[in-house]
Scaffold this motif. Structure first.
Motif, PDB file in Angstrom:
ATOM      1  N   THR A   1     -28.688 -23.770   0.400  1.00 14.46           N
ATOM      2  CA  THR A   1     -28.483 -22.371   0.041  1.00 14.46           C
ATOM      3  C   THR A   1     -29.632 -21.902  -0.850  1.00 14.46           C
ATOM      4  O   THR A   1     -30.325 -22.722  -1.473  1.00 14.46           O
ATOM      5  CB  THR A   1     -27.163 -22.162  -0.713  1.00 14.46           C
ATOM      6  OG1 THR A   1     -27.256 -22.774  -2.003  1.00 14.46           O
ATOM      7  CG2 THR A   1     -25.968 -22.707   0.070  1.00 14.46           C
ATOM      8  N   VAL A   2     -29.814 -20.610  -0.921  1.00 13.37           N
ATOM      9  CA  VAL A   2     -30.846 -20.051  -1.800  1.00 13.37           C
ATOM     10  C   VAL A   2     -30.540 -20.403  -3.256  1.00 13.37           C
ATOM     11  O   VAL A   2     -31.442 -20.730  -4.027  1.00 13.37           O
ATOM     12  CB  VAL A   2     -30.974 -18.524  -1.598  1.00 13.37           C
ATOM     13  CG1 VAL A   2     -31.879 -17.896  -2.651  1.00 13.37           C
ATOM     14  CG2 VAL A   2     -31.508 -18.220  -0.199  1.00 13.37           C
ATOM     15  N   LEU A   3     -29.262 -20.368  -3.630  1.00 15.26           N
ATOM     16  CA  LEU A   3     -28.894 -20.717  -5.006  1.00 15.26           C
ATOM     17  C   LEU A   3     -29.277 -22.162  -5.322  1.00 15.26           C
ATOM     18  O   LEU A   3     -29.864 -22.447  -6.374  1.00 15.26           O
ATOM     19  CB  LEU A   3     -27.397 -20.506  -5.226  1.00 15.26           C
ATOM     20  CG  LEU A   3     -26.890 -19.061  -5.130  1.00 15.26           C
ATOM     21  CD1 LEU A   3     -25.371 -19.035  -5.233  1.00 15.26           C
ATOM     22  CD2 LEU A   3     -27.512 -18.164  -6.169  1.00 15.26           C
ATOM     23  N   ASP A   4     -28.964 -23.070  -4.407  1.00 15.73           N
ATOM     24  CA  ASP A   4     -29.328 -24.473  -4.614  1.00 15.73           C
ATOM     25  C   ASP A   4     -30.841 -24.664  -4.641  1.00 15.73           C
ATOM     26  O   ASP A   4     -31.364 -25.461  -5.415  1.00 15.73           O
ATOM     27  CB  ASP A   4     -28.710 -25.359  -3.535  1.00 15.73           C
ATOM     28  CG  ASP A   4     -27.196 -25.492  -3.675  1.00 15.73           C
ATOM     29  OD1 ASP A   4     -26.663 -25.214  -4.767  1.00 15.73           O
ATOM     30  OD2 ASP A   4     -26.551 -25.872  -2.675  1.00 15.73           O
ATOM     31  N   ALA A   5     -31.545 -23.939  -3.773  1.00 20.32           N
ATOM     32  CA  ALA A   5     -33.009 -24.038  -3.736  1.00 20.32           C
ATOM     33  C   ALA A   5     -33.626 -23.580  -5.054  1.00 20.32           C
ATOM     34  O   ALA A   5     -34.582 -24.185  -5.541  1.00 20.32           O
ATOM     35  CB  ALA A   5     -33.567 -23.220  -2.579  1.00 20.32           C
ATOM     36  N   ALA A   6     -33.078 -22.514  -5.639  1.00 18.95           N
ATOM     37  CA  ALA A   6     -33.614 -22.024  -6.915  1.00 18.95           C
ATOM     38  C   ALA A   6     -33.486 -23.095  -7.992  1.00 18.95           C
ATOM     39  O   ALA A   6     -34.438 -23.364  -8.739  1.00 18.95           O
ATOM     40  CB  ALA A   6     -32.893 -20.741  -7.339  1.00 18.95           C
ATOM     41  N   ALA A   7     -32.325 -23.737  -8.071  1.00 18.48           N
ATOM     42  CA  ALA A   7     -32.115 -24.783  -9.078  1.00 18.48           C
ATOM     43  C   ALA A   7     -33.015 -25.989  -8.814  1.00 18.48           C
ATOM     44  O   ALA A   7     -33.604 -26.561  -9.743  1.00 18.48           O
ATOM     45  CB  ALA A   7     -30.643 -25.210  -9.098  1.00 18.48           C
ATOM     46  N   ARG A   8     -33.157 -26.387  -7.547  1.00 21.21           N
ATOM     47  CA  ARG A   8     -34.007 -27.531  -7.205  1.00 21.21           C
ATOM     48  C   ARG A   8     -35.472 -27.252  -7.509  1.00 21.21           C
ATOM     49  O   ARG A   8     -36.165 -28.056  -8.137  1.00 21.21           O
ATOM     50  CB  ARG A   8     -33.860 -27.875  -5.716  1.00 21.21           C
ATOM     51  CG  ARG A   8     -34.790 -29.008  -5.269  1.00 21.21           C
ATOM     52  CD  ARG A   8     -34.736 -29.246  -3.775  1.00 21.21           C
ATOM     53  NE  ARG A   8     -34.927 -28.064  -2.961  1.00 21.21           N
ATOM     54  CZ  ARG A   8     -36.109 -27.465  -2.731  1.00 21.21           C
ATOM     55  NH1 ARG A   8     -37.214 -27.950  -3.272  1.00 21.21           N
ATOM     56  NH2 ARG A   8     -36.175 -26.398  -1.963  1.00 21.21           N
ATOM     57  N   GLU A   9     -35.966 -26.090  -7.082  1.00 23.95           N
ATOM     58  CA  GLU A   9     -37.367 -25.739  -7.324  1.00 23.95           C
ATOM     59  C   GLU A   9     -37.655 -25.638  -8.825  1.00 23.95           C
ATOM     60  O   GLU A   9     -38.709 -26.064  -9.285  1.00 23.95           O
ATOM     61  CB  GLU A   9     -37.729 -24.437  -6.613  1.00 23.95           C
ATOM     62  CG  GLU A   9     -37.861 -24.570  -5.115  1.00 23.95           C
ATOM     63  CD  GLU A   9     -39.151 -25.268  -4.681  1.00 23.95           C
ATOM     64  OE1 GLU A   9     -40.078 -25.445  -5.506  1.00 23.95           O
ATOM     65  OE2 GLU A   9     -39.242 -25.652  -3.493  1.00 23.95           O
ATOM     66  N   LEU A  10     -36.721 -25.080  -9.566  1.00 29.60           N
ATOM     67  CA  LEU A  10     -36.866 -24.994 -11.019  1.00 29.60           C
ATOM     68  C   LEU A  10     -37.036 -26.385 -11.614  1.00 29.60           C
ATOM     69  O   LEU A  10     -37.952 -26.641 -12.407  1.00 29.60           O
ATOM     70  CB  LEU A  10     -35.650 -24.300 -11.622  1.00 29.60           C
ATOM     71  CG  LEU A  10     -35.554 -24.274 -13.148  1.00 29.60           C
ATOM     72  CD1 LEU A  10     -36.656 -23.413 -13.737  1.00 29.60           C
ATOM     73  CD2 LEU A  10     -34.190 -23.773 -13.571  1.00 29.60           C
TER      74      LEU A  10
ATOM     75  N   GLY B   1     -37.940 -17.868   0.367  1.00 28.67           N
ATOM     76  CA  GLY B   1     -38.214 -18.549  -0.894  1.00 28.67           C
ATOM     77  C   GLY B   1     -37.202 -18.129  -1.942  1.00 28.67           C
ATOM     78  O   GLY B   1     -36.664 -17.022  -1.900  1.00 28.67           O
ATOM     79  N   ALA B   2     -36.934 -19.037  -2.872  1.00 29.76           N
ATOM     80  CA  ALA B   2     -36.010 -18.760  -3.974  1.00 29.76           C
ATOM     81  C   ALA B   2     -36.796 -18.725  -5.277  1.00 29.76           C
ATOM     82  O   ALA B   2     -37.677 -19.560  -5.497  1.00 29.76           O
ATOM     83  CB  ALA B   2     -34.942 -19.840  -4.042  1.00 29.76           C
ATOM     84  N   LEU B   3     -36.492 -17.765  -6.140  1.00 26.79           N
ATOM     85  CA  LEU B   3     -37.107 -17.643  -7.461  1.00 26.79           C
ATOM     86  C   LEU B   3     -36.022 -17.815  -8.518  1.00 26.79           C
ATOM     87  O   LEU B   3     -35.018 -17.107  -8.487  1.00 26.79           O
ATOM     88  CB  LEU B   3     -37.759 -16.269  -7.632  1.00 26.79           C
ATOM     89  CG  LEU B   3     -38.854 -15.904  -6.636  1.00 26.79           C
ATOM     90  CD1 LEU B   3     -39.300 -14.460  -6.855  1.00 26.79           C
ATOM     91  CD2 LEU B   3     -40.036 -16.856  -6.772  1.00 26.79           C
ATOM     92  N   ALA B   4     -36.234 -18.739  -9.444  1.00 26.98           N
ATOM     93  CA  ALA B   4     -35.268 -18.992 -10.514  1.00 26.98           C
ATOM     94  C   ALA B   4     -35.632 -18.160 -11.741  1.00 26.98           C
ATOM     95  O   ALA B   4     -36.693 -18.348 -12.327  1.00 26.98           O
ATOM     96  CB  ALA B   4     -35.255 -20.476 -10.870  1.00 26.98           C
ATOM     97  N   VAL B   5     -34.749 -17.245 -12.110  1.00 25.36           N
ATOM     98  CA  VAL B   5     -34.958 -16.395 -13.282  1.00 25.36           C
ATOM     99  C   VAL B   5     -34.086 -16.957 -14.400  1.00 25.36           C
ATOM    100  O   VAL B   5     -32.865 -16.848 -14.363  1.00 25.36           O
ATOM    101  CB  VAL B   5     -34.600 -14.925 -12.975  1.00 25.36           C
ATOM    102  CG1 VAL B   5     -34.834 -14.054 -14.202  1.00 25.36           C
ATOM    103  CG2 VAL B   5     -35.401 -14.422 -11.771  1.00 25.36           C
ATOM    104  N   VAL B   6     -34.756 -17.586 -15.381  1.00 29.43           N
ATOM    105  CA  VAL B   6     -34.053 -18.246 -16.477  1.00 29.43           C
ATOM    106  C   VAL B   6     -34.486 -17.601 -17.787  1.00 29.43           C
ATOM    107  O   VAL B   6     -35.678 -17.499 -18.073  1.00 29.43           O
ATOM    108  CB  VAL B   6     -34.382 -19.760 -16.534  1.00 29.43           C
ATOM    109  CG1 VAL B   6     -33.582 -20.434 -17.635  1.00 29.43           C
ATOM    110  CG2 VAL B   6     -34.119 -20.421 -15.194  1.00 29.43           C
ATOM    111  N   ILE B   7     -33.493 -17.176 -18.565  1.00 25.74           N
ATOM    112  CA  ILE B   7     -33.735 -16.615 -19.897  1.00 25.74           C
ATOM    113  C   ILE B   7     -32.930 -17.442 -20.884  1.00 25.74           C
ATOM    114  O   ILE B   7     -31.753 -17.733 -20.649  1.00 25.74           O
ATOM    115  CB  ILE B   7     -33.309 -15.133 -19.970  1.00 25.74           C
ATOM    116  CG1 ILE B   7     -34.057 -14.314 -18.910  1.00 25.74           C
ATOM    117  CG2 ILE B   7     -33.565 -14.582 -21.368  1.00 25.74           C
ATOM    118  CD1 ILE B   7     -33.530 -12.910 -18.744  1.00 25.74           C
ATOM    119  N   HIS B   8     -33.595 -17.826 -21.964  1.00 29.10           N
ATOM    120  CA  HIS B   8     -32.938 -18.650 -22.986  1.00 29.10           C
ATOM    121  C   HIS B   8     -33.497 -18.268 -24.352  1.00 29.10           C
ATOM    122  O   HIS B   8     -34.713 -18.259 -24.545  1.00 29.10           O
ATOM    123  CB  HIS B   8     -33.192 -20.125 -22.688  1.00 29.10           C
ATOM    124  CG  HIS B   8     -32.592 -21.068 -23.673  1.00 29.10           C
ATOM    125  ND1 HIS B   8     -31.229 -21.139 -23.900  1.00 29.10           N
ATOM    126  CD2 HIS B   8     -33.157 -21.973 -24.492  1.00 29.10           C
ATOM    127  CE1 HIS B   8     -30.991 -22.064 -24.817  1.00 29.10           C
ATOM    128  NE2 HIS B   8     -32.141 -22.579 -25.195  1.00 29.10           N
TER     129      HIS B   8
END
Length: 144
Positions: free
Chosen positions: A45-54, A8-15
């Motif tokens: 890729t895990v990076l792409d999955a994080a962006a897609r799931e987000l 699983g991919a987790l997207a960590v976004v700070i803004h």
């Protein structure tokens, strides 16, 4: 039951000093707050999955920047037998656009002050504050 761990991919976004979290609608951790994320699909890729799931869970668009950490999640039944095994990969993502709106398997999606998340002042999935601290330390995301 498959005896292969699921990734699983987790997207960590700070803004603007806030971290984006979703309230999970499904087990494990239904009702708890955590980073948006989900299963990595075949050929992704895990990076792409994080962006897609987000995007799917919140409508927020972000650019995946770097891997943060791997988190093993072993779910056991009452007899101590492993019933599910997940390898969750934290991904630091740079916010681009969007206002969070819960969708897919998220009950809710909101920005929370970084300090509130780090102090554990929310009902959260395990290691959310640790992963956020790591994102800030490694990526300088606290300043974006």
């Amino acid at each position: 039951m498959s005896q292969t761990p699921k990734i699983g991919a987790l997207a960590v976004v700070i803004h603007e000093g806030q971290a984006l979290l979703v309230q999970r609608n499904k087990e494990p951790d239904a009702g708890l707050w955590g980073f948006p994320g989900g299963h990595v699909e075949w050929g992704e890729t895990v990076l792409d999955a994080a962006a897609r799931e987000l995007r799917e869970e919140t409508g927020v668009i972000a650019e995946p920047m770097s891997y943060l950490d791997n988190l093993d999640l072993l779910l056991r039944d009452n007899d101590g037998q492993i019933r599910a095994h997940y390898l969750l990969v934290g991904v630091a993502c740079r916010y681009i656009s969007g206002t969070p709106i819960a969708a897919d398997d998220a009950r809710d999606a909101q920005w929370f002050p970084v300090d509130q998340v780090i102090t554990g002042d929310l009902p959260m999935s395990e290691r959310v504050p640790d992963l956020l601290r790591l994102a800030i330390a490694r990526s300088g995301l606290g300043a974006t």
